[in-house]
Design a protein around this motif. Structure first.
Motif, mmCIF file in Angstrom:
data_model
loop_
_atom_site.group_PDB
_atom_site.id
_atom_site.type_symbol
_atom_site.label_atom_id
_atom_site.label_comp_id
_atom_site.label_asym_id
_atom_site.label_seq_id
_atom_site.Cartn_x
_atom_site.Cartn_y
_atom_site.Cartn_z
ATOM 1 N N HIS A 1 0.806 -1.223 0.000
ATOM 2 C CA HIS A 1 0.000 0.000 0.000
ATOM 3 C C HIS A 1 0.841 1.276 0.000
ATOM 4 C CE1 HIS A 1 -2.225 -3.355 1.755
ATOM 5 N NE2 HIS A 1 -3.292 -2.823 1.196
ATOM 6 N N ALA A 2 1.762 1.374 0.968
ATOM 7 C CA ALA A 2 2.594 2.582 1.029
ATOM 8 C C ALA A 2 3.487 2.697 -0.201
ATOM 9 C CB ALA A 2 3.432 2.577 2.305
ATOM 10 N N GLU A 3 3.954 1.568 -0.708
ATOM 11 C CA GLU A 3 4.786 1.599 -1.915
ATOM 12 C C GLU A 3 4.009 2.146 -3.109
ATOM 13 O OE1 GLU A 3 7.895 -2.067 -0.997
ATOM 14 O OE2 GLU A 3 6.236 -2.385 -2.388
ATOM 15 N N ILE A 4 2.770 1.728 -3.228
ATOM 16 C CA ILE A 4 1.928 2.223 -4.331
ATOM 17 C C ILE A 4 1.662 3.716 -4.158
ATOM 18 C CG2 ILE A 4 -0.351 2.040 -5.415
ATOM 19 C CD1 ILE A 4 -0.285 -0.960 -4.664
ATOM 20 N N LEU A 5 1.384 4.133 -2.925
ATOM 21 C CA LEU A 5 1.155 5.557 -2.667
ATOM 22 C C LEU A 5 2.413 6.382 -2.929
ATOM 23 C CD1 LEU A 5 -0.976 5.309 0.598
ATOM 24 C CD2 LEU A 5 -1.760 6.174 -1.625
ATOM 25 N N GLU A 6 3.565 5.837 -2.573
ATOM 26 C CA GLU A 6 4.818 6.546 -2.835
ATOM 27 C C GLU A 6 5.045 6.697 -4.345
ATOM 28 O OE1 GLU A 6 6.918 8.129 -0.979
ATOM 29 O OE2 GLU A 6 6.125 7.620 0.991
ATOM 30 N N TYR A 7 4.667 5.688 -5.103
ATOM 31 C CA TYR A 7 4.781 5.809 -6.558
ATOM 32 C C TYR A 7 3.897 6.954 -7.054
ATOM 33 C CZ TYR A 7 4.026 5.015 -11.498
ATOM 34 O OH TYR A 7 3.917 5.215 -12.856
ATOM 35 N N VAL A 8 2.672 7.005 -6.552
ATOM 36 C CA VAL A 8 1.758 8.087 -6.932
ATOM 37 C C VAL A 8 2.344 9.434 -6.528
ATOM 38 C CG1 VAL A 8 -0.503 9.114 -6.480
ATOM 39 C CG2 VAL A 8 -0.311 6.649 -6.874
ATOM 40 N N LYS A 9 2.853 9.501 -5.308
ATOM 41 C CA LYS A 9 3.413 10.754 -4.802
ATOM 42 C C LYS A 9 4.584 11.231 -5.648
ATOM 43 C CE LYS A 9 5.679 12.599 -0.656
ATOM 44 N NZ LYS A 9 6.103 12.283 0.740
ATOM 45 N N ASP A 10 5.462 10.312 -6.015
ATOM 46 C CA ASP A 10 6.690 10.681 -6.725
ATOM 47 C C ASP A 10 6.492 10.899 -8.222
ATOM 48 O OD1 ASP A 10 7.997 10.454 -4.319
ATOM 49 O OD2 ASP A 10 8.794 8.449 -4.724
ATOM 50 N N ASN A 11 5.450 10.295 -8.795
ATOM 51 C CA ASN A 11 5.331 10.301 -10.250
ATOM 52 C C ASN A 11 4.060 10.944 -10.814
ATOM 53 O OD1 ASN A 11 7.712 8.399 -11.198
ATOM 54 N ND2 ASN A 11 6.793 7.436 -9.397
ATOM 55 N N ALA B 1 -8.118 8.995 -5.653
ATOM 56 C CA ALA B 1 -8.856 7.831 -6.145
ATOM 57 C C ALA B 1 -8.642 7.655 -7.646
ATOM 58 C CB ALA B 1 -10.339 7.985 -5.832
ATOM 59 N N LYS B 2 -8.647 8.755 -8.377
ATOM 60 C CA LYS B 2 -8.434 8.690 -9.827
ATOM 61 C C LYS B 2 -7.026 8.229 -10.157
ATOM 62 C CE LYS B 2 -8.941 11.414 -14.070
ATOM 63 N NZ LYS B 2 -9.341 12.736 -14.635
ATOM 64 N N LEU B 3 -6.047 8.722 -9.407
ATOM 65 C CA LEU B 3 -4.656 8.345 -9.657
ATOM 66 C C LEU B 3 -4.405 6.879 -9.307
ATOM 67 C CD1 LEU B 3 -2.770 11.504 -8.322
ATOM 68 C CD2 LEU B 3 -3.243 10.896 -10.706
ATOM 69 N N LEU B 4 -5.004 6.410 -8.214
ATOM 70 C CA LEU B 4 -4.797 5.029 -7.800
ATOM 71 C C LEU B 4 -5.407 4.021 -8.766
ATOM 72 C CD1 LEU B 4 -5.301 5.174 -3.923
ATOM 73 C CD2 LEU B 4 -3.207 4.545 -5.141
#
Length: 276
Positions: free
Chosen positions: A48-58, A252-255
């Motif tokens: 979960h946090a890894e996926i969120l970090e990807y969203v945050k960084d990219n 939600a859209k980004l995820l």
């Protein structure tokens, strides 16, 4: 570089106490968030946090979203923190777990996006296939109600046990009707199931904890939960009333974007499956 605040299960008691005080209101809960404020999301570390970090960084900056990720290592504190307003949302749980948590804790959490599935797996350091499990062997199960009943249905689907008719939704070891191998069951906290492998014959482990313990569900499991008609997708959740927060809608859209789908498929190679 990761810029993530890690919070361990040690804060569980504090989170529970805070939940008990929410009837009095909280400063954050009483203040309408601005669209420019950071969206603080609680998550368990993997995936979960890894996926969120990807969203945050990219992806987040381009979408105009400031995202802050707080890591927790238990299945309770992220929900109590979302309820009391310490965080704005969480991403760590399945829909059935969310519903059960609301019933038992009088919380008011709602899912706003379905993101991925982590197949439940049966792992062993003593057996190489299901048939190798010895008679009278011990299997570790997650001890929270939702994951335990899910684990027992999983074992039944693999013909290790048979459950009493009608008990499936809330099954416990007491609902086992047939147990041809006379298997014994040890109930442990979900996060501890990988560590229990050295003490038991096999363990049913949630996908995120398996990955966190360097287990590859697609390769290392004796059996893996099917994705077909599976209700246990992981969701982004908020406190009821915050579903229309523009920051939440952006996340939600980004995820559920093609970029995140590809990230999940590339990084986890079948151990985590996008469900959108």
């Amino acid at each position: 570089m990761r810029n993530t605040t890690k919070i361990t299960a040690a804060v569980l008691a504090t989170g529970a106490l805070t939940l008990g005080l929410t009837a009095c209101g909280s400063e954050k809960g009483d203040t309408k968030a601005k669209a420019s404020d950071p969206l603080v999301v609680a998550a368990t570390p993997v995936p979960h946090a890894e996926i969120l970090e990807y969203v945050k960084d990219n992806l987040a900056k381009k979408a105009g979203l400031k995202l802050e990720v707080k890591e927790f290592t238990d299945y309770v504190t992220p929900n109590t923190a979302t309820e009391d307003g310490s965080v704005d949302a969480n991403y760590f749980q399945t829909q059935p777990y969310l519903e059960d948590f609301n019933k038992k804790n009088a919380t008011h959490l709602e899912s706003v996006a379905t993101v991925h599935l982590e197949p439940l797996g049966l792992y062993s350091q003593k057996a190489k296939k299901l048939g190798d499990l010895k008679k009278g062997g011990t299997i570790a199960l997650p001890n929270d109600a939702d994951n335990e009943s899910r684990a027992l249905r999983f074992l039944a689907a693999n013909k290790l046990i048979t459950l009493k008719s009608g008990s499936e939704a809330t099954a416990t070891p007491q609902d086992i009707a047939k147990n041809p191998k006379d298997l014994q069951f040890k109930e442990v906290e979900a996060a501890q199931t990988p560590r229990s492998l050295q003490d038991v014959d096999a363990a049913v482990i949630n996908g995120n904890y398996a990955i966190g313990a360097d287990l590859n569900p697609a390769k290392d499991s004796l059996a893996l939960e099917s994705t077909k008609n599976n209700a246990y997708n992981n969701v982004l959740a908020v406190k009821k009333g915050n579903e229309n927060d523009p920051r939440v809608k952006k996340l939600a859209k980004l995820l559920t974007s093609p970029e995140v789908k590809k990230f999940i498929e590339d990084k986890y190679a079948g151990s985590v499956l996008p469900s959108f």
